[in-house]
Design an enzyme around this catalytic site. Structure first.
Site, mmCIF file in Angstrom:
data_model
loop_
_atom_site.group_PDB
_atom_site.id
_atom_site.type_symbol
_atom_site.label_atom_id
_atom_site.label_comp_id
_atom_site.label_asym_id
_atom_site.label_seq_id
_atom_site.Cartn_x
_atom_site.Cartn_y
_atom_site.Cartn_z
ATOM 1 N N TYR A 109 19.190 68.534 7.665
ATOM 2 C CA TYR A 109 19.697 67.645 8.588
ATOM 3 C C TYR A 109 21.082 67.528 8.712
ATOM 4 O O TYR A 109 21.874 67.332 7.349
ATOM 5 C CB TYR A 109 18.788 65.941 8.336
ATOM 6 N N GLU A 196 24.230 65.771 16.749
ATOM 7 C CA GLU A 196 23.249 65.909 15.698
ATOM 8 C C GLU A 196 22.358 67.319 15.738
ATOM 9 O O GLU A 196 22.124 67.697 16.786
ATOM 10 C CB GLU A 196 22.120 65.041 15.764
#
Ligand code: GDP
Ligand code: MN
Length: 387
Positions: A109, A196
């Site tokens: 992530y 992201e």
């Protein structure tokens, strides 16, 4: 804030030299079939909606043949997809990303956000990326690293080393460094509120590839981000919010059942606070602004009435620049145009209040007119509960 679709964000990533899977957007099952054939199966089909959590909701599927890609596309396209992030009503899928399937070794992530508390950007990353990241954040916060970035200095080399260590990068640190610094460049150069990639994938051959991409652009920067503004898919936005924008009203939908129409952001928030204090829940935030005209007032009223969850409405206007009688005219105009089937509480104060009261008295609709804001808030909460 405007959001890009995943395939659009991936094009931006690619233009900056970040590896993403080869893929194209499909608007129909036939498109999906053609793209699958061109890339060569297996391919991944991904619903393009402005919300995450698609993997767990059936919005990410692998097809082993072009025919299967077509079949899956016909199942997903045009359907409403409900994910943990869409709300119960879901979002209709109108576009699919069809891209080459990647062999995943490890999912990471990585995101850059605006850290409001520190008033600067921050990198948030985890070696435990993928679909369970929200759970990880709750149950294993030690698996998440936050690196605040000093905007004047940018990402410092020691921060990159710390990130690489934390994420377990060893022999691909150079590539990881390129990805981190480039994503930060995108964040700054495109005026992002969020960049992201989850997951950033470590492949079996050791290479790094962004197989999911998310970008949100600060809407106050759109005047200088014309390319980004053009990518905005307005079909993904709340129609009422778009309508409000067209008329320069600032409107945000909320979860309650009391419609609010107020002038000024501060007074709007104070009004919503009072509603909550008396046990009610606002259905929206609507600031008609200081330059409200009878037309914009009527429009605002109409937008609130369009929301089927609204059980009562509170209009709270302080007549300064906008005079109360003009507001009253707007309200009358609105009740003539649209059917009002919920109780309406009005509190007007300031310039030309008396004239406004006369206008409201002659109205073809019975309003509860109140002088005191606190009483007005109490009353509207009572009416919304049907008491
Ligand atoms: P999200 O759930 O909306 O964030 O959608 P993602 O694009 O992140 O996809 C969800 C999950 O699907 C990922 O975490 C992966 O595990 C899996 N996935 C997506 N693309 C691929 C792929 O090309 N190959 C493999 N093996 N898995 C994939
Ligand atoms: Mn994802």
């Amino acid at each position: 804030m405007i959001r890009l679709h995943e395939y659009q964000a991936k094009r931006v990533f690619l233009s900056y030299g970040i590896s993403v899977p080869t893929g194209y957007v499909a608007f129909s099952p036939d498109d999906a079939w053609k793209i699958a054939l061109e890339i060569g199966p297996p391919v991944v089909l991904k619903a393009q909606i402005h919300a995450g959590g698609r993997g767990l909701a059936g919005g990410v599927k692998i097809a082993r043949t072009a025919d299967e890609a077509k079949e899956i596309a016909s199942q997903i396209l045009g359907k409403r997809m409900v994910t943990a992030q869409t709300g119960p009503e879901g979002i209709v899928v109108k576009r699919l990303l069809v891209e080459e399937a990647v062999n995943i070794d490890k999912e990471i992530y990585f995101s850059i956000v605006v850290d409001r508390r520190r008033c600067k950007p921050a990198i948030v990353a985890s070696p435990a990326g993928g679909m369970e990241i929200e759970e990880i954040a709750k149950l294993h916060p030690e698996q998440i690293i936050t690196e605040p970035i000093e905007p004047i200095a940018g990402i410092m080399p020691y921060q990159i080393r710390r990130l690489c260590d934390f994420l377990g990068f060893n022999n691909n640190r150079e590539e990881a460094t390129h990805i981190f610094t480039t994503l930060y460049r995108i964040f700054v150069e495109k005026d992002c509120r969020l960049v992201e990639t989850n997951p950033l994938v470590l492949c079996k051959d050791g290479s790094l590839i962004a197989i999911d991409a998310k970008m949100s652009i600060d809407e106050d920067a759109l005047f200088r981000q014309k390319d980004m503004a053009r990518l905005w898919d307005i079909t993904q936005s709340d129609p009422s919010e778009l309508e409000a924008q067209k008329h320069k009203l600032s409107f945000v939908r909320l979860n309650g059942n009391i419609g609010c129409m107020v002038n000024g952001a501060g007074l709007s928030m104070a009004t919503m606070d009072l509603i909550k204090l008396h046990g009610g829940e606002p259905a929206n935030f609507l600031d008609v602004g200081g330059r409200a005209t009878p037309e914009t007032i009527a429009k605002g009223f109409e937008i609130i009435l369009n929301d089927p969850s609204v059980r009562a409405i509170l209009i709270n206007i302080f007549g300064g620049i906008v005079r109360c009688d003009r507001v009253a005219e707007g309200i009358i105009k609105a009740v003539r145009q649209v059917k009002v089937n919920v109780p309406v509480v009005i509190r007007l104060a300031g310039t030309n209040r008396e004239e406004a009261m006369d206008i409201l008295k002659k109205a073809p609709f019975k309003f509860s007119v109140m002088d005191d804001l606190n009483e007005a808030a109490k009353e509207v909460v009572k009416l919304a509960k049907g008491v």
